[in-house]
Motif scaffolding. Structure first.
Motif, PDB file in Angstrom:
ATOM      1  N   LEU A  90       0.823  -1.147   0.042  1.00  0.00           N
ATOM      2  CA  LEU A  90      -0.048   0.137  -0.031  1.00  0.00           C
ATOM      3  C   LEU A  90       0.934   1.414  -0.007  1.00  0.00           C
ATOM      4  CD1 LEU A  90      -2.848  -0.683   2.383  1.00  0.00           C
ATOM      5  CD2 LEU A  90      -3.122   0.169   0.091  1.00  0.00           C
ATOM      6  N   ASP A  91       1.871   1.269   0.782  1.00  0.00           N
ATOM      7  CA  ASP A  91       2.716   2.534   1.006  1.00  0.00           C
ATOM      8  C   ASP A  91       3.278   2.832  -0.477  1.00  0.00           C
ATOM      9  OD1 ASP A  91       3.860   4.494   2.540  1.00  0.00           O
ATOM     10  OD2 ASP A  91       5.921   3.487   2.036  1.00  0.00           O
ATOM     11  N   ARG A  92       3.882   1.676  -1.077  1.00  0.00           N
ATOM     12  CA  ARG A  92       4.593   2.087  -2.397  1.00  0.00           C
ATOM     13  C   ARG A  92       3.453   2.505  -3.385  1.00  0.00           C
ATOM     14  NH1 ARG A  92       5.490  -1.078  -6.807  1.00  0.00           N
ATOM     15  NH2 ARG A  92       4.455  -2.561  -5.980  1.00  0.00           N
ATOM     16  N   LEU A  93       2.527   1.851  -3.292  1.00  0.00           N
ATOM     17  CA  LEU A  93       1.392   2.182  -4.525  1.00  0.00           C
ATOM     18  C   LEU A  93       0.934   3.739  -4.161  1.00  0.00           C
ATOM     19  CD1 LEU A  93      -0.580  -0.949  -4.708  1.00  0.00           C
ATOM     20  CD2 LEU A  93       0.864   0.109  -6.416  1.00  0.00           C
ATOM     21  N   GLU A  94       0.605   4.129  -2.902  1.00  0.00           N
ATOM     22  CA  GLU A  94       0.422   5.623  -2.540  1.00  0.00           C
ATOM     23  C   GLU A  94       1.427   6.449  -2.606  1.00  0.00           C
ATOM     24  OE1 GLU A  94      -0.986   5.146   1.497  1.00  0.00           O
ATOM     25  OE2 GLU A  94      -2.810   4.168   1.004  1.00  0.00           O
ATOM     26  N   LYS A  95       2.533   5.980  -2.764  1.00  0.00           N
ATOM     27  CA  LYS A  95       3.809   7.001  -2.987  1.00  0.00           C
ATOM     28  C   LYS A  95       3.759   7.530  -4.526  1.00  0.00           C
ATOM     29  CE  LYS A  95       6.464   6.414   1.376  1.00  0.00           C
ATOM     30  NZ  LYS A  95       7.683   5.786   1.846  1.00  0.00           N
ATOM     31  N   LYS A  96       3.378   6.495  -5.103  1.00  0.00           N
ATOM     32  CA  LYS A  96       3.399   6.414  -6.704  1.00  0.00           C
ATOM     33  C   LYS A  96       2.083   7.233  -7.083  1.00  0.00           C
ATOM     34  CE  LYS A  96       5.927   2.752  -8.291  1.00  0.00           C
ATOM     35  NZ  LYS A  96       6.414   1.459  -8.975  1.00  0.00           N
ATOM     36  N   GLY A  97       1.300   7.629  -6.241  1.00  0.00           N
ATOM     37  CA  GLY A  97       0.142   8.435  -6.709  1.00  0.00           C
ATOM     38  C   GLY A  97      -1.081   7.685  -7.181  1.00  0.00           C
ATOM     39  N   ALA A  98      -1.015   6.294  -6.699  1.00  0.00           N
ATOM     40  CA  ALA A  98      -2.222   5.333  -7.176  1.00  0.00           C
ATOM     41  C   ALA A  98      -3.578   5.860  -6.931  1.00  0.00           C
ATOM     42  CB  ALA A  98      -1.759   3.976  -6.805  1.00  0.00           C
ATOM     43  N   GLY A  99      -3.723   6.506  -5.643  1.00  0.00           N
ATOM     44  CA  GLY A  99      -5.022   6.889  -5.197  1.00  0.00           C
ATOM     45  C   GLY A  99      -5.750   5.657  -4.860  1.00  0.00           C
ATOM     46  N   LEU A 100      -7.241   5.714  -5.286  1.00  0.00           N
ATOM     47  CA  LEU A 100      -8.044   4.611  -5.311  1.00  0.00           C
ATOM     48  C   LEU A 100      -7.624   3.423  -5.932  1.00  0.00           C
ATOM     49  CD1 LEU A 100     -11.610   6.203  -5.561  1.00  0.00           C
ATOM     50  CD2 LEU A 100     -10.378   5.499  -3.367  1.00  0.00           C
ATOM     51  N   LYS A 101      -6.724   3.499  -6.695  1.00  0.00           N
ATOM     52  CA  LYS A 101      -6.285   2.226  -7.610  1.00  0.00           C
ATOM     53  C   LYS A 101      -5.349   1.412  -6.400  1.00  0.00           C
ATOM     54  CE  LYS A 101      -5.564  -0.335 -11.266  1.00  0.00           C
ATOM     55  NZ  LYS A 101      -6.416  -1.085 -11.966  1.00  0.00           N
ATOM     56  N   ALA A 102      -4.723   1.930  -5.531  1.00  0.00           N
ATOM     57  CA  ALA A 102      -4.021   1.483  -4.419  1.00  0.00           C
ATOM     58  C   ALA A 102      -4.801   0.274  -3.605  1.00  0.00           C
ATOM     59  CB  ALA A 102      -3.118   1.992  -3.509  1.00  0.00           C
TER      60      ALA A 102
END
Length: 452
Positions: A90-102
Motif C-alpha cells: 500500500l505504501d509503495r502504491l500510494e507514494k506513486k500516486g495510485a489513489g483509489l487504485k491502490a
C-alpha cells in the motif's frame, strides 16, 4: 494532482526487496512446518501429545521444546510479516500516486488470497491452513496503515488483553464444568438422579473423552487413509468449523494484533536489520527472559497436571504474555543472524525460500497429502511425534535447494506470480531474461573509454 498510469503500478522488484524480511520469512516458514507437521500426521495431537503420537521420552521432549519455543510464536511472526508485506504494498502504491487504485489492488489481492485459502483447505486437504484467516484480518489492517507505531502497538496490546480476558472467562467456565463432572461421578456412585445441568455436563464430558479414545484415533487414522473424494467429504466439516469459529474467537487478537505490531516495527526500522547489535541483543535477552519464563511455567503446569483440560484452559490466559516476548526474542536473534557476515550461502537460500513463501507454504500441504493421506502413501498416524521431525528436515533441505534454483531463473514463485497477475489484472513476466552483450570490451579498455 499527481497521476500514475496503470502500467507503472507493478509488483515489488527484486532490487526493492528488503533482504532481512525475506530471510526472516524463510526461517519462519520452516518454523510453521515444524508445528504443522504434528497436525498433518497425527490425529488430534497438535496440542495434546497424550492423544496420539507418543507422550513419553523423546516424544514428550519434542512436545515440550516445540511448545516452549515455537507454539504460537511462528504464527505470530508469520502474521507480523504478512502485515508488513501488505503495508509495503500500500505504501509503495500510494507514494506513486495510485489513489483509489491502490485500495483496488490491495483488496483484490486479499480477495484472491481468501480464495486460495479455501482451495488450500478444502481441495488440498489442509485443515490448519491460515491464508483464509489472513485475508479476513487483512481487510481490517487497511484502516490502521497511517497510525503511528505507538498507537499500533497500543491497539495490538489492547486486543491481546481482550483475548486474555475472554480466555479467563472461559477458564472460569471450565472450572465450573469440571466441578460438575466430578459431581456427576459422585452422583452416579451414590445412585442419585442427575439434574438437567449435570446431564448436560456429562454428555459434554463424554464427547470430549470420546475424541481422545483409542477407538476415535483409530477411526480418524482410517478416514485419513481413504481416497481423495472421501477425504474431501471427511475434512470439509472440520474446515468449515475452523472458518466459522476462529476469526471471531482467536484471529482478531492472535493474527490482527501481530500484523499491527509488524507494521509498527517496520516503521521503527527494526525489521530492516539497521539497528545495532546491542539493540537486537536486548530484544533477545528481554524477550526470551520474559517469554520463555512464562512458556516454561505453562508447559510444566500442563505436564504436571497430566495434560488436563483445566491446565490447557489456564495456560490460555497467559498465552500472549509468553508468545509475544518470545516472538520478539526470535526477531532479535534472526536479525543478528542477518547482520553477521557469516553463512552467506544459507542466508541467500533462506531468502529465496522467503521470496516464494506462498508456494513453499502450499507445497508443505501437498507433501503432507501424498505422504500421510490415502491420496499417496497413507502413512497418517504411523509415526511417533519425534519421528515426524525427520520429515520436516527433509522438506527443509529440499526447499533450501529448490528455491534458490527456481529464483535464479524466475522473478517469482509460481503461486506468487499467479497471485500478482490476479491482483494487478495484468500478466507479468515470470522468467528472467538474460541480456548478453553483443560486443566484448576489455575491462581496462572499457574503463579507459569511460574516463575519456
Amino acid at each position: 494532482m499527481k497521476t500514475t498510469s496503470p502500467t507503472s503500478l507493478t509488483p515489488l522488484q527484486p532490487t526493492d526487496r528488503i533482504h532481512s524480511l525475506d530471510i526472516m520469512r524463510g526461517i519462519v516458514l520452516f518454523g510453521i512446518l515444524l508445528m504443522n507437521i504434528h497436525m498433518m500426521g497425527l490425529a488430534n495431537a497438535y496440542s495434546d501429545p497424550t492423544v496420539s503420537g507418543g507422550s513419553t521420552g523423546w516424544d514428550l521432549y519434542t512436545w515440550m521444546v516445540t511448545n516452549m519455543l515455537f507454539e504460537g510464536t511462528m504464527r505470530a511472526l508469520f502474521s507480523l510479516l504478512f502485515g508488513v508485506g501488505m503495508y509495503i504494498l500500500l505504501d509503495r502504491l500510494e507514494k506513486k500516486g495510485a489513489g483509489l487504485k491502490a485500495a483496488d489492488i490491495y483488496f483484490r489481492r486479499l480477495l484472491w488470497l481468501l480464495v486460495f485459502g479455501l482451495i488450500h483447505g478444502y481441495i488440498l486437504l489442509w485443515t490448519g491452513e491460515i491464508l483464509y484467516n489472513y485475508a479476513l484480518m487483512g481487510f481490517l489492517v487497511y484502516s490502521f496503515r497511517h497510525m503511528s507505531p505507538k498507537k499500533l502497538i497500543s491497539i495490538a496490546i489492547l486486543l491481546m488483553a481482550f483475548g486474555a480476558a475472554w480466555s479467563y472467562i472461559d477458564y472460569e467456565k471450565d472450572v465450573k464444568f469440571m466441578a460438575d463432572v466430578e459431581q456427576v461421578s459422585q452422583y452416579k456412585a451414590e445412585g442419585k438422579v442427575l439434574t438437567d445441568e449435570l446431564k448436560e455436563a456429562s454428555l459434554k464430558w463424554d464427547k470430549i473423552q470420546s475424541k481422545r479414545s483409542p477407538e476415535a484415533v483409530a477411526k480418524f487414522n482410517s478416514n485419513m487413509r481413504e481416497g481423495y473424494f472421501d477425504l474431501v467429504a471427511f475434512l470439509a466439516p472440520i474446515n468449515r468449523d475452523y472458518n466459522q469459529h476462529d476469526p471471531y474467537r482467536w484471529d482478531v487478537w492472535d493474527v490482527l494484533s501481530m500484523m499491527l505490531i509488524g507494521i509498527a516495527f517496520f516503521k521503527l526500522k527494526i525489521l530492516s536489520a539497521n539497528k545495532s547489535y546491542l539493540f537486537y541483543g536486548m530484544m533477545v535477552f528481554i524477550g526470551y527472559l520474559i517469554g520463555l519464563s512464562v512458556n516454561y511455567f505453562e508447559t510444566m503446569h500442563i505436564v504436571n497436571q497430566d495434560f488436563s483440560l483445566l491446565s490447557y484452559s489456564k495456560s490460555n490466559i497467559t498465552y500472549d504474555l509468553g508468545r509475544l516476548p518470545t516472538a520478539i526474542g526470535h526477531i532479535g536473534l534472526i536479525l543478528i543472524f542477518c547482520k553477521l557476515p557469516i553463512l552467506k550461502w544459507l542466508k541467500n537460500a533462506l531468502s529465496s525460500v522467503g521470496k516464494m513463501a506462498l508456494t513453499n507454504y502450499v507445497m508443505h500441504s501437498v507433501f503432507a497429502m501424498f505422504i500421510f493421506t490415502g491420496v499417496g502413501f497413507g502413512l497418517f498416524g504411523t509415526f511417533f511425534r519425534h519421528e515426524l521431525l525427520y520429515i520436516v528436515f527433509v522438506i527443509w533441505i529440499f526447499q533450501l535447494i529448490l528455491s534458490p534454483i527456481w529464483m535464479k531463473y524466475f522473478h517469482f514463485g509460481p503461486l506468487e506470480w499467479i497471485w500478482r497477475n490476479l491482483s494487478y489484472q495484468k500478466r507479468h513476466p515470470l522468467k528472467k531474461v538474460r541480456v548478453e552483450a553483443k560486443n566484448t570490451i576489455h575491462p581496462a579498455r572499457g574503463n579507459l573509454e569511460k574516463q575519456l
